[in-house]
Design a protein around this motif. Structure first.
Motif, PDB file in Angstrom:
ATOM      1  N   ASN A 150      29.278  52.204  34.248  1.00 21.34           N
ATOM      2  CA  ASN A 150      28.367  51.136  34.674  1.00 21.34           C
ATOM      3  C   ASN A 150      29.029  49.779  34.452  1.00 21.34           C
ATOM      4  O   ASN A 150      28.503  48.918  33.765  1.00 21.34           O
ATOM      5  CB  ASN A 150      27.034  51.230  33.924  1.00 21.34           C
ATOM      6  CG  ASN A 150      25.980  50.275  34.438  1.00 21.34           C
ATOM      7  OD1 ASN A 150      25.262  49.655  33.670  1.00 21.34           O
ATOM      8  ND2 ASN A 150      25.877  50.127  35.758  1.00 21.34           N
ATOM      9  N   ALA A 151      30.192  49.622  35.060  1.00 19.21           N
ATOM     10  CA  ALA A 151      30.947  48.377  34.950  1.00 19.21           C
ATOM     11  C   ALA A 151      30.413  47.348  35.943  1.00 19.21           C
ATOM     12  O   ALA A 151      29.669  47.667  36.873  1.00 19.21           O
ATOM     13  CB  ALA A 151      32.423  48.629  35.200  1.00 19.21           C
ATOM     14  N   LEU A 152      30.835  46.113  35.733  1.00 18.23           N
ATOM     15  CA  LEU A 152      30.351  45.000  36.547  1.00 18.23           C
ATOM     16  C   LEU A 152      31.525  44.090  36.884  1.00 18.23           C
ATOM     17  O   LEU A 152      32.329  43.760  36.006  1.00 18.23           O
ATOM     18  CB  LEU A 152      29.295  44.233  35.757  1.00 18.23           C
ATOM     19  CG  LEU A 152      28.386  43.239  36.466  1.00 18.23           C
ATOM     20  CD1 LEU A 152      27.592  43.912  37.586  1.00 18.23           C
ATOM     21  CD2 LEU A 152      27.424  42.626  35.448  1.00 18.23           C
ATOM     22  N   PHE A 153      31.594  43.683  38.149  1.00 15.44           N
ATOM     23  CA  PHE A 153      32.682  42.824  38.619  1.00 15.44           C
ATOM     24  C   PHE A 153      32.117  41.749  39.548  1.00 15.44           C
ATOM     25  O   PHE A 153      31.204  42.012  40.325  1.00 15.44           O
ATOM     26  CB  PHE A 153      33.731  43.637  39.375  1.00 15.44           C
ATOM     27  CG  PHE A 153      34.306  44.776  38.593  1.00 15.44           C
ATOM     28  CD1 PHE A 153      35.390  44.577  37.751  1.00 15.44           C
ATOM     29  CD2 PHE A 153      33.752  46.044  38.678  1.00 15.44           C
ATOM     30  CE1 PHE A 153      35.922  45.617  37.012  1.00 15.44           C
ATOM     31  CE2 PHE A 153      34.275  47.099  37.950  1.00 15.44           C
ATOM     32  CZ  PHE A 153      35.359  46.889  37.107  1.00 15.44           C
ATOM     33  N   MET A 167      30.612  47.199  30.712  1.00 18.85           N
ATOM     34  CA  MET A 167      29.205  47.593  30.740  1.00 18.85           C
ATOM     35  C   MET A 167      28.383  46.470  31.349  1.00 18.85           C
ATOM     36  O   MET A 167      28.500  45.314  30.936  1.00 18.85           O
ATOM     37  CB  MET A 167      28.695  47.890  29.327  1.00 18.85           C
ATOM     38  CG  MET A 167      29.236  49.149  28.724  1.00 18.85           C
ATOM     39  SD  MET A 167      28.401  49.525  27.158  1.00 18.85           S
ATOM     40  CE  MET A 167      29.270  51.034  26.713  1.00 18.85           C
ATOM     41  N   ALA A 168      27.570  46.815  32.322  1.00 17.09           N
ATOM     42  CA  ALA A 168      26.732  45.814  32.971  1.00 17.09           C
ATOM     43  C   ALA A 168      25.739  45.233  31.976  1.00 17.09           C
ATOM     44  O   ALA A 168      25.164  45.943  31.158  1.00 17.09           O
ATOM     45  CB  ALA A 168      25.993  46.437  34.157  1.00 17.09           C
ATOM     46  N   ASN A 169      25.564  43.926  32.071  1.00 10.87           N
ATOM     47  CA  ASN A 169      24.616  43.202  31.226  1.00 10.87           C
ATOM     48  C   ASN A 169      24.021  42.108  32.109  1.00 10.87           C
ATOM     49  O   ASN A 169      24.680  41.103  32.396  1.00 10.87           O
ATOM     50  CB  ASN A 169      25.340  42.614  30.012  1.00 10.87           C
ATOM     51  CG  ASN A 169      24.426  41.842  29.084  1.00 10.87           C
ATOM     52  OD1 ASN A 169      23.463  41.213  29.527  1.00 10.87           O
ATOM     53  ND2 ASN A 169      24.735  41.863  27.800  1.00 10.87           N
ATOM     54  N   HIS A 170      22.788  42.321  32.557  1.00 13.12           N
ATOM     55  CA  HIS A 170      22.230  41.409  33.555  1.00 13.12           C
ATOM     56  C   HIS A 170      22.048  39.991  33.024  1.00 13.12           C
ATOM     57  O   HIS A 170      22.166  39.034  33.784  1.00 13.12           O
ATOM     58  CB  HIS A 170      20.893  41.946  34.085  1.00 13.12           C
ATOM     59  CG  HIS A 170      19.867  42.188  33.028  1.00 13.12           C
ATOM     60  ND1 HIS A 170      19.755  43.391  32.361  1.00 13.12           N
ATOM     61  CD2 HIS A 170      18.907  41.386  32.503  1.00 13.12           C
ATOM     62  CE1 HIS A 170      18.766  43.326  31.498  1.00 13.12           C
ATOM     63  NE2 HIS A 170      18.242  42.114  31.556  1.00 13.12           N
ATOM     64  N   GLY A 171      21.792  39.855  31.719  1.00 14.71           N
ATOM     65  CA  GLY A 171      21.665  38.513  31.158  1.00 14.71           C
ATOM     66  C   GLY A 171      22.971  37.750  31.214  1.00 14.71           C
ATOM     67  O   GLY A 171      23.003  36.564  31.567  1.00 14.71           O
ATOM     68  N   GLU A 172      24.048  38.422  30.885  1.00 19.79           N
ATOM     69  CA  GLU A 172      25.375  37.810  30.947  1.00 19.79           C
ATOM     70  C   GLU A 172      25.744  37.486  32.391  1.00 19.79           C
ATOM     71  O   GLU A 172      26.308  36.423  32.680  1.00 19.79           O
ATOM     72  CB  GLU A 172      26.395  38.763  30.332  1.00 19.79           C
ATOM     73  CG  GLU A 172      27.800  38.220  30.257  1.00 19.79           C
ATOM     74  CD  GLU A 172      28.772  39.200  29.623  1.00 19.79           C
ATOM     75  OE1 GLU A 172      29.689  38.752  28.923  1.00 19.79           O
ATOM     76  OE2 GLU A 172      28.613  40.424  29.841  1.00 19.79           O
ATOM     77  N   LEU A 173      25.413  38.400  33.314  1.00 22.93           N
ATOM     78  CA  LEU A 173      25.713  38.163  34.723  1.00 22.93           C
ATOM     79  C   LEU A 173      24.945  36.961  35.249  1.00 22.93           C
ATOM     80  O   LEU A 173      25.491  36.120  35.971  1.00 22.93           O
ATOM     81  CB  LEU A 173      25.387  39.403  35.553  1.00 22.93           C
ATOM     82  CG  LEU A 173      25.587  39.263  37.062  1.00 22.93           C
ATOM     83  CD1 LEU A 173      27.026  38.923  37.402  1.00 22.93           C
ATOM     84  CD2 LEU A 173      25.132  40.538  37.779  1.00 22.93           C
TER      85      LEU A 173
END
Length: 238
Positions: A150-153, A167-173
């Motif tokens: 569940n990575a995020l780019f 690891m996806a973190n919607h707050g950080e995104l």
């Protein structure tokens, strides 16, 4: 299946970064340089290429699968971010990868058609509203960026990779996208900008209820595979 396809589609849950390797070392795509080019099919068979967005829109990619608890947990927030940032020039995609916890109900992929079917199940079961891109059977896009479940780019419209997280973190995104749009507005207003580069390592709490729900969907083997890797959690978590 080729050997590469078979090796990628592991039959068991595997930790992505064995100690003492740091998570960043497991992610081939590097921040600040051109993101790996790719093309992938949507659920409707449309071919999407990263180059389609060059000079037009920023791109957010979250990896996931129907047996990924973290994908299920982060998906609703990703949809909310899409609603907020789509009009600001940001496109959102979920890249369907290999199964995070293959088990009796959702086993390791043996054909692209099977993978496509699982992708549709994810869309239906989790009400996924961002566009799903289905990676190739050999996982070439996933492997080019980093094989975390569940990575995020985030890829800038000029083609550079400008954000990555294992690891996806919607707050950080959300904070990053706010900063990205604010910088664009400041540049348009003629302000002087400085280039910032950041790295961090922080513990990320796992949502127990979502993990249990998704493991149950996958099948009993998902629990056993996890406990084999994390024996201290047997019959305790999730």
């Amino acid at each position: 299946m080729t050997d590469e396809e078979r090796d990628y589609n592991a039959e068991e849950f595997a930790a992505a970064a064995p100690a003492p390797i740091t998570p960043g070392e497991t992610m081939p795509a590097k921040v600040g340089v051109a993101a790996p080019e790719f093309e992938a099919s949507t659920l409707d068979g449309e071919i999407v290429r990263l180059s389609d967005f060059r000079g037009k829109r920023h791109v957010v990619i979250m990896t996931g699968a129907v047996t990924s608890p973290m994908c299920a947990f982060e998906a609703p927030a990703l949809h909310r971010l899409q609603q907020e940032f789509d009009a600001k020039g940001v496109s959102f995609f979920l890249l369907y990868t290999r199964e995070s916890h293959p088990a009796e109900n959702y086993g390791a992929h043996r054909s692209f058609e099977q993978k496509l079917g699982y992708s549709r199940d994810l869309q239906r079961l989790e009400n996924i509203r961002v566009r799903i891109l289905v990676d190739h059977l050999d996982g070439r896009i996933h492997r080019a960026y980093g094989v975390w479940p569940n990575a995020l780019f985030v890829i800038h419209k000029d083609g550079r990779l400008i954000f990555r997280s294992n690891m996806a973190n919607h707050g950080e995104l959300r904070q990053f996208l706010d900063d990205l749009i604010a910088a664009e507005e400041a540049a348009a207003a003629g302000k002087v900008l400085h280039l910032q580069y950041s790295e961090r390592v922080v513990l990320h709490e796992a949502d127990q209820a979502t993990h249990r729900r998704v493991y149950e969907r996958a099948g009993p083997k998902a629990f056993e595979d996890y406990w084999a890797k994390r024996p201290q959690n047997r019959n305790r978590w999730p």
